[in-house]
Write a protein that holds these residues in place. Structure first.
Motif, PDB file in Angstrom:
ATOM      1  N   LEU A 133       3.739   4.952  -5.806  1.00  0.00           N
ATOM      2  CA  LEU A 133       4.687   4.912  -4.695  1.00  0.00           C
ATOM      3  C   LEU A 133       4.098   5.601  -3.473  1.00  0.00           C
ATOM      4  O   LEU A 133       4.232   5.124  -2.338  1.00  0.00           O
ATOM      5  N   ALA A 134       3.415   6.728  -3.692  1.00  0.00           N
ATOM      6  CA  ALA A 134       2.770   7.427  -2.577  1.00  0.00           C
ATOM      7  C   ALA A 134       1.663   6.573  -1.970  1.00  0.00           C
ATOM      8  O   ALA A 134       1.528   6.488  -0.741  1.00  0.00           O
ATOM      9  N   ALA A 135       0.871   5.925  -2.830  1.00  0.00           N
ATOM     10  CA  ALA A 135      -0.204   5.064  -2.326  1.00  0.00           C
ATOM     11  C   ALA A 135       0.354   3.900  -1.521  1.00  0.00           C
ATOM     12  O   ALA A 135      -0.223   3.500  -0.492  1.00  0.00           O
ATOM     13  N   ALA A 136       1.493   3.365  -1.964  1.00  0.00           N
ATOM     14  CA  ALA A 136       2.126   2.271  -1.222  1.00  0.00           C
ATOM     15  C   ALA A 136       2.621   2.752   0.137  1.00  0.00           C
ATOM     16  O   ALA A 136       2.558   2.016   1.137  1.00  0.00           O
ATOM     17  N   GLY A 137       3.108   3.983   0.180  1.00  0.00           N
ATOM     18  CA  GLY A 137       3.531   4.551   1.457  1.00  0.00           C
ATOM     19  C   GLY A 137       2.369   4.719   2.422  1.00  0.00           C
ATOM     20  O   GLY A 137       2.499   4.452   3.622  1.00  0.00           O
ATOM     21  N   GLU A 138       1.242   5.170   1.860  1.00  0.00           N
ATOM     22  CA  GLU A 138       0.034   5.285   2.690  1.00  0.00           C
ATOM     23  C   GLU A 138      -0.366   3.927   3.260  1.00  0.00           C
ATOM     24  O   GLU A 138      -0.767   3.816   4.422  1.00  0.00           O
ATOM     25  N   ALA A 139      -0.262   2.900   2.414  1.00  0.00           N
ATOM     26  CA  ALA A 139      -0.643   1.555   2.857  1.00  0.00           C
ATOM     27  C   ALA A 139       0.237   1.069   3.997  1.00  0.00           C
ATOM     28  O   ALA A 139      -0.178   0.215   4.794  1.00  0.00           O
ATOM     29  N   GLU A 140       1.444   1.615   4.097  1.00  0.00           N
ATOM     30  CA  GLU A 140       2.348   1.244   5.189  1.00  0.00           C
ATOM     31  C   GLU A 140       2.237   2.190   6.380  1.00  0.00           C
ATOM     32  O   GLU A 140       3.055   2.125   7.296  1.00  0.00           O
ATOM     33  N   GLY A 141       1.247   3.095   6.357  1.00  0.00           N
ATOM     34  CA  GLY A 141       0.962   3.906   7.532  1.00  0.00           C
ATOM     35  C   GLY A 141       1.350   5.367   7.463  1.00  0.00           C
ATOM     36  O   GLY A 141       1.179   6.098   8.441  1.00  0.00           O
TER      37      GLY A 141
END
Length: 269
Positions: A185-193
């Protein structure tokens, strides 16, 4: 039930993270340190400070021996307590994949044996353990096991040992799945900026908060999910992906849990 421990003593074979969490819980419940005998070749400073009997001669007939060593270390560790088998001393194992039958081969079929599967949230008093015993384990034995394991969380009884591999796959290994969810979930947040630190803070707090809400709410997990899903909204868009019958969470977790259960069965052979 803990009076039985106070009167006859408790032996803890292995005092790593899980053993230490349990010992801390027992001492907090009022078990006298003088009633506890610990066998641990690499004791922590904390263990040395507890006042328990550490690597000393064992009582002749303790109330219970808790086997808290890793399965791969069991062969080397069990000879230290094998002389306590064959009587009414209860043996309680928290080793994954090690069957009751294998312990009966070591301690004798007349020995009361209970197998338990706790999980790592025991370290913060929020674990859950499942237990099942052999025919020699009495109701009093099961209650004693429940009393000791409840020091680190909830305890449930199984219909039989045939359910243990599934329990291991769901709750024993389950915390790792949740930790990986936080990572993903954290990695996905990073991917969104989002910055990495902020994304991890949001993911960790969200998963921990949702878990606590699920624990305290009288509503089912399904209803809690519905409560935060507005038709046509952002959550609904995400859930359309996560709940996909072929590629979503349900089939993925079924495969993951099956893989863990299958591995547990292999280890038990």
């Amino acid at each position: 039930m803990l009076d039985r421990v106070k009167d006859r003593g408790l032996v803890l074979l292995g005092c790593g993270k899980m053993g230490s969490a349990m010992l801390e819980g027992w001492l907090a419940q009022g078990v006298p340190p003088a009633s506890v005998h610990v066998i641990e070749p690499y004791p922590s400073d904390w263990l040395k400070s507890t006042g328990v009997h550490l690597n000393e001669p064992l009582p002749a007939a303790p109330a219970i021996v808790l086997l808290a060593v890793k399965p791969q270390m069991m062969g080397a560790a069990l000879p230290q307590v094998v002389a306590l088998g064959g009587g009414d001393t209860l043996f309680l194992s928290i080793a994954a994949g090690t069957t009751i039958a294998s312990f009966e081969e070591t301690f004798g079929a007349t020995t009361p044996i209970i197998r338990a599967m706790p999980n790592t949230p025991a370290a913060v008093g929020r674990g859950i353990s499942a237990i099942t015993g052999n025919p020699r384990a009495t109701e009093a034995d099961l209650q004693l096991a429940e009393a000791l394991l409840s020091a680190v969380g909830q305890v449930v009884r199984l219909e039989g040992e045939h359910q243990m591999d599934a329990v291991t796959a769901v709750s024993g290994s389950g915390p790792a799945y949740v930790f990986h969810l936080i990572e993903a979930l954290a990695a996905a947040g990073e991917a969104e900026g989002l910055p990495a630190e902020l994304a991890m803070q949001l993911a960790r707090a969200t998963v921990c908060g949702a878990g606590e809400l699920a624990q305290q709410s009288p509503e089912t997990a399904s209803q809690l999910r519905i409560n935060v899903t507005s038709p046509g909204g952002t959550t609904a868009a995400a859930l359309a992906v996560l709940m996909d019958a072929e590629t979503g969470f349900p089939p993925l977790l079924r495969r993951a849990v099956k893989a863990a259960a299958d591995r547990g069965r292999e280890l038990g052979k």
